[in-house]
Enzyme design. Structure first.
Site, PDB file in Angstrom:
ATOM      1  N   ASN A 156      51.405   9.515  49.574  1.00  0.00           N
ATOM      2  CA  ASN A 156      52.318   9.092  50.579  1.00  0.00           C
ATOM      3  C   ASN A 156      52.571   7.636  50.502  1.00  0.00           C
ATOM      4  OD1 ASN A 156      53.487   8.578  53.046  1.00  0.00           O
ATOM      5  ND2 ASN A 156      51.454   8.844  54.510  1.00  0.00           N
ATOM      6  N   ARG A 164      56.710   2.628  70.667  1.00  0.00           N
ATOM      7  CA  ARG A 164      58.077   3.192  70.917  1.00  0.00           C
ATOM      8  C   ARG A 164      58.285   3.665  71.957  1.00  0.00           C
ATOM      9  NH1 ARG A 164      56.723   6.607  65.704  1.00  0.00           N
ATOM     10  NH2 ARG A 164      57.212   5.055  64.009  1.00  0.00           N
ATOM     11  N   HIS A 177      56.078  14.632  62.005  1.00  0.00           N
ATOM     12  CA  HIS A 177      54.777  15.308  61.871  1.00  0.00           C
ATOM     13  C   HIS A 177      54.677  16.522  61.705  1.00  0.00           C
ATOM     14  CE1 HIS A 177      54.774  11.802  64.991  1.00  0.00           C
ATOM     15  NE2 HIS A 177      54.001  11.240  63.668  1.00  0.00           N
TER      16      HIS A 177
END
Ligand code: AMP
Length: 400
Positions: A8, A237, A178
């Site tokens: 990642n 967020r 996700h």
């Protein structure tokens, strides 16, 4: 037996986990942080212990070499060929990828063409891929997309009501996020249900968070949108809002576009409303201690999640199971409780308060047998899913 590396890459970090497949055994894992700095930090797990070094790592190429040297030095591998494949997390696959894909020129150029939709992420993924390619030129690589699982949505679930020109020319739509986690949780969650018609609502509640409605292994709807700022309220967020909030704040504050964009992503949500912290644990603690702003923040957070669950219940026509996962969903019983208290009456949920509060980071059923909907906590494992997808994609392409 084959060693597969799940990777990642972010703009200044490289996270890795090495698996023995198909046994799914974790051999080691680690991270290089602050790539591009003189004081980068390299951490690797050796026999369960963390070994950490601070050193200069000028770019991702140097970071990959560092990881490979450490694997040899600690006798985790004796030669580079032992690594049969690398699987790379890719945030944005756009409309092109319904499945993971072998990295080739076509895959590469499609990921590159999607950089405008995920500027920081997709660029970093390609930099990471290039770095591995340099050090392991003959090792096959697979791109595992966060968006792929959500590609089964219908247009009415993924389109925005904007001018056709914008949807078509700029590919503006809901892609979700996700997806690797939701797919993992969906596959595992379904094993806990009987019958052949399985409908679930999966709550991935981490610092980034999204909710997905699934029907028999497929995504029907998901809360995150074009960007990670969409959907439910998160640690920092906003989640979904009247789109003109942006315009109004911009106009009234006199701040520039980029500043407001950053504020809506990094200084809003639980943090923005409470003014306390970008870690939900601090907000949770303050709410428990009676801080009014923190109480409002967690109530707002839970309300918006409950509203999405209600929406998805209608969308699915029924729900057999609700799953809580990721940092908050796995660990914070109190946050799960705030959500469950808001949905239990409508959905006929009966849950065990003690089991809920005591569950941290383990698989557990927190609903009681008489509950109309099964409620489970299931820790997610995106890296394992990347390793599985990598093996599956190699097989599909007849690569042994
Ligand atoms: P993730 O993005 O899945 O790694 O989740 C990270 C977020 O989960 C953190 O920012 C916290 O808000 C929350 N979190 C992580 N660990 C815990 C914990 N033990 N208890 C409560 N919340 C947690």
């Amino acid at each position: 037996m084959a060693k597969v590396m799940a990777v990642n890459c972010g703009s200044s970090s490289l996270k890795f986990k090495l698996y023995e497949m198909p046994e799914e055994k974790v051999i080691t894992s680690g991270i290089v942080e602050r790539i591009g700095h003189k004081d980068a930090i390299f951490t690797i797990r050796i026999d369960g212990d963390k070994v950490t070094k601070t050193l200069e790592v000028s770019d991702h190429g140097v970071a990959v070499q560092l990881v490979m040297d450490a694997l040899i030095e600690h006798k985790i591998i004796s030669s580079y060929d032992e690594i049969k494949a690398t699987g790379h997390r890719v945030v944005q696959g756009g409309p092109y990828f319904r499945h993971s894909a072998l990295f080739n020129d076509d895959t590469y150029s499609k990921i590159e063409s999607l950089i405008p939709l995920a500027p920081l992420h997709n660029k970093a993924h390609l930099v990471g891929y290039d770095a591995f390619k340099k050090v392991l030129p003959h090792t096959p690589a697979v791109a595992v997309f966060d968006t792929a699982f959500h590609q089964t949505m219908l247009p009415e679930d993924y389109m925005y009501p904007i001018k056709k020109e914008y949807s078509e020319k700029y590919m503006i739509r809901r892609y979700g996020a996700h997806g690797t986690s939701h797919k993992y949780l969906c596959q595992l969650g379904e094993t806990y249900l009987d019958g052949d018609d399985k409908r679930m609502i999966i709550c991935h509640l981490g610092s980034g968070a999204s909710i997905t409605a699934t029907h028999n292994g497929r995504c029907v709807a998901t809360s995150m949108g074009l960007t990670p700022d969409g959907g439910i309220m998160m640690n920092t967020r906003t989640g979904d809002m009247d789109p003109s909030v942006y315009y109004q704040v911009l106009k009234m504050s006199g701040k520039d576009n980029e500043t407001i964009f950053q504020e809506f992503n990094k200084q809003s949500g639980l943090y923005g409303v409470s003014g306390i912290s970008n870690d939900s644990r601090d907000v949770e603690d303050a709410a428990e201690a009676g801080n009014k702003d923190a109480i409002l923040a967690v109530n707002l957070w839970a309300r918006r999640i409950a509203d999405f669950i209600g929406q998805y219940y209608v969308r699915l026509g029924r729900v057999d199971m609700i799953i809580f996962s990721a940092g908050i969903g796995e660990n914070a019983g109190i946050m799960r409780k705030y959500v469950l208290e808001r949905i239990k009456e409508a959905l006929g949920i009966v849950y065990d308060e003690k089991v809920n509060m005591d569950t941290r980071g383990t698989i557990a059923t927190i609903s009681k047998p008489e509950s109309k909907v099964k409620v489970m906590v299931i820790p997610t494992d995106e890296e394992l899913m990347i390793a599985r997808e990598t093996v599956k994609t190699l097989k599909k392409n007849n690569i042994e």
